[in-house]
Design a protein around this motif. Structure first.
Motif, PDB file in Angstrom:
ATOM      1  N   PRO A  45       0.563   2.559  -4.113  1.00 41.61           N
ATOM      2  CA  PRO A  45      -0.759   2.083  -4.542  1.00 41.61           C
ATOM      3  C   PRO A  45      -0.888   1.797  -6.034  1.00 41.61           C
ATOM      4  CG  PRO A  45      -0.861   4.373  -3.818  1.00 41.61           C
ATOM      5  CD  PRO A  45       0.474   3.852  -3.421  1.00 41.61           C
TER       6      PRO A  45
ATOM      7  N   LEU B 296       0.801  -1.218   0.000  1.00 44.34           N
ATOM      8  CA  LEU B 296       0.000   0.000   0.000  1.00 44.34           C
ATOM      9  C   LEU B 296       0.835   1.271   0.000  1.00 44.34           C
ATOM     10  CD1 LEU B 296      -2.836  -1.122   2.447  1.00 44.34           C
ATOM     11  CD2 LEU B 296      -2.973  -0.896  -0.040  1.00 44.34           C
TER      12      LEU B 296
ATOM     13  N   ASN C  52      -1.806  -1.860  -7.498  1.00 44.87           N
ATOM     14  CA  ASN C  52      -2.907  -2.116  -8.435  1.00 44.87           C
ATOM     15  C   ASN C  52      -2.415  -2.842  -9.679  1.00 44.87           C
ATOM     16  OD1 ASN C  52      -5.589  -1.444  -7.735  1.00 44.87           O
ATOM     17  ND2 ASN C  52      -5.076   0.731  -7.733  1.00 44.87           N
TER      18      ASN C  52
ATOM     19  N   GLN D  12      -7.544  -4.756  -1.909  1.00 45.98           N
ATOM     20  CA  GLN D  12      -8.180  -4.123  -3.063  1.00 45.98           C
ATOM     21  C   GLN D  12      -9.196  -3.086  -2.615  1.00 45.98           C
ATOM     22  OE1 GLN D  12      -7.265  -5.007  -6.524  1.00 45.98           O
ATOM     23  NE2 GLN D  12      -8.041  -2.916  -6.422  1.00 45.98           N
ATOM     24  N   SER D  13      -9.901  -3.380  -1.529  1.00 45.03           N
ATOM     25  CA  SER D  13     -10.859  -2.422  -0.989  1.00 45.03           C
ATOM     26  C   SER D  13     -10.154  -1.153  -0.523  1.00 45.03           C
ATOM     27  CB  SER D  13     -11.625  -3.065   0.171  1.00 45.03           C
ATOM     28  OG  SER D  13     -12.584  -2.175   0.696  1.00 45.03           O
ATOM     29  N   ALA D  14      -8.980  -1.310   0.104  1.00 44.04           N
ATOM     30  CA  ALA D  14      -8.211  -0.140   0.541  1.00 44.04           C
ATOM     31  C   ALA D  14      -7.705   0.653  -0.662  1.00 44.04           C
ATOM     32  CB  ALA D  14      -7.046  -0.582   1.418  1.00 44.04           C
ATOM     33  N   LEU D  15      -7.237  -0.052  -1.690  1.00 42.68           N
ATOM     34  CA  LEU D  15      -6.747   0.626  -2.891  1.00 42.68           C
ATOM     35  C   LEU D  15      -7.864   1.384  -3.607  1.00 42.68           C
ATOM     36  CD1 LEU D  15      -4.396  -2.186  -4.225  1.00 42.68           C
ATOM     37  CD2 LEU D  15      -3.670   0.093  -3.479  1.00 42.68           C
ATOM     38  N   ASN D  16      -9.098   0.912  -3.441  1.00 44.57           N
ATOM     39  CA  ASN D  16     -10.251   1.573  -4.053  1.00 44.57           C
ATOM     40  C   ASN D  16     -10.853   2.639  -3.134  1.00 44.57           C
ATOM     41  OD1 ASN D  16      -9.969  -0.082  -6.264  1.00 44.57           O
ATOM     42  ND2 ASN D  16     -11.554  -1.532  -5.635  1.00 44.57           N
ATOM     43  N   ASN D  17     -10.148   2.942  -2.014  1.00 46.56           N
ATOM     44  CA  ASN D  17     -10.589   3.957  -1.055  1.00 46.56           C
ATOM     45  C   ASN D  17     -11.935   3.638  -0.419  1.00 46.56           C
ATOM     46  OD1 ASN D  17      -8.313   5.743  -1.421  1.00 46.56           O
ATOM     47  ND2 ASN D  17      -9.196   6.322  -3.398  1.00 46.56           N
ATOM     48  N   ARG D  18     -12.210   2.359  -0.275  1.00 45.96           N
ATOM     49  CA  ARG D  18     -13.454   1.942   0.370  1.00 45.96           C
ATOM     50  C   ARG D  18     -13.218   1.513   1.811  1.00 45.96           C
ATOM     51  NH1 ARG D  18     -15.128  -2.494  -3.785  1.00 45.96           N
ATOM     52  NH2 ARG D  18     -16.666  -3.021  -2.181  1.00 45.96           N
ATOM     53  N   THR D  19     -11.967   1.230   2.160  1.00 49.24           N
ATOM     54  CA  THR D  19     -11.613   0.774   3.499  1.00 49.24           C
ATOM     55  C   THR D  19     -10.302   1.425   3.899  1.00 49.24           C
ATOM     56  OG1 THR D  19     -12.592  -1.372   2.946  1.00 49.24           O
ATOM     57  CG2 THR D  19     -11.289  -1.267   4.963  1.00 49.24           C
ATOM     58  N   SER D  20     -10.195   1.840   5.155  1.00 51.40           N
ATOM     59  CA  SER D  20      -8.946   2.438   5.629  1.00 51.40           C
ATOM     60  C   SER D  20      -7.957   1.339   6.005  1.00 51.40           C
ATOM     61  CB  SER D  20      -9.213   3.318   6.849  1.00 51.40           C
ATOM     62  OG  SER D  20      -9.602   2.520   7.959  1.00 51.40           O
TER      63      SER D  20
END
Length: 222
Positions: free
Chosen positions: A129, A126, A133, A190-198
């Motif tokens: 990023p 991370l 990806n 992947q969720s963190a990379l998509n800014n959906r999870t910290s």
């Protein structure tokens, strides 16, 4: 149809926005010291470019130019951009393994050791990023029949975690629960990379997954 393997969800080629494979052909393996140095230089340059720009904007010609190799040489080792970034990810996993060998295991339980290994690996990914990806996208859409390094990613990562847990002879269940934890880990990343999870949420969720799934690994406190 989705097929789950260790750490990734393989999906069909040609998905919109995903890298396509060039014509299928075997990749050459470096055999001499000079070839291995050239191979490593290509991987290093690809990682640098992958950290600078999105995968779709990384050009093989630029990789070859920066690495100081002919374009034909680049394609001999890496027949497509997918081959290239799968190889970059495999190299990163092998580097993690080398670092783990230098780190004393200490008194961590197998569950905690696996968790700490995944946390370190996740933080390392991370930090870059765009490169993360590129690697996940390439590995997640590659087929082991045409990109053999994708299968090596699964095998090497599995061995990294088995070593962290101190398991020399894993049972089928040991391998299964580790595979499930890694699948969850990649989904969280992947969720963190998509800014959906910290990142704190990723690590908290991973802690729960390890506690629930890995509590029965041999060597954990009862």
């Amino acid at each position: 149809m989705r097929v789950f393997v260790f750490g990734f969800v393989r999906i069909g080629e040609g998905v919109a926005g995903m890298p396509r494979l060039a014509e299928v052909r075997d990749a050459a393996e470096p055999s001499s010291a000079e070839q291995r140095a050239r191979h490593s230089r290509i991987l290093r340059v690809a990682a640098q470019l992958g950290a600078e720009k999105e995968l779709e904007r990384v050009q093989m010609q630029e990789v070859a130019k920066r690495a100081g190799v002919a374009l034909g040489t680049l394609y001999r080792y890496f027949p497509s951009k997918t081959h290239l970034f799968v190889a970059v990810m495999l190299d990163r996993i092998d580097r993690l393994d080398a670092q783990a060998e230098k780190r004393p295991r200490g008194s961590l339980s197998p569950c905690d050791a696996v968790y700490e290994t995944l946390v370190r690996a996740g933080r390392a990914l991370l930090r870059a990023p765009l490169l993360a990806n590129a690697m996940l996208q390439s590995a997640g859409t590659s087929n082991a029949a045409t990109v053999p390094d994708s299968a090596k990613i699964d095998q090497h990562f599995q061995q990294l975690l088995l070593d962290a847990a101190g398991i020399d002879e894993p049972t089928t269940r040991d391998a299964t629960v580790l595979r499930l934890v890694v699948a969850l880990w990649f989904g969280l990343l992947q969720s963190a990379l998509n800014n959906r999870t910290s990142i704190p949420e990723v690590e908290s969720d991973l802690r729960v997954a390890c506690d629930r799934l890995l509590g029965d690994l041999p060597g954990n406190p009862r």
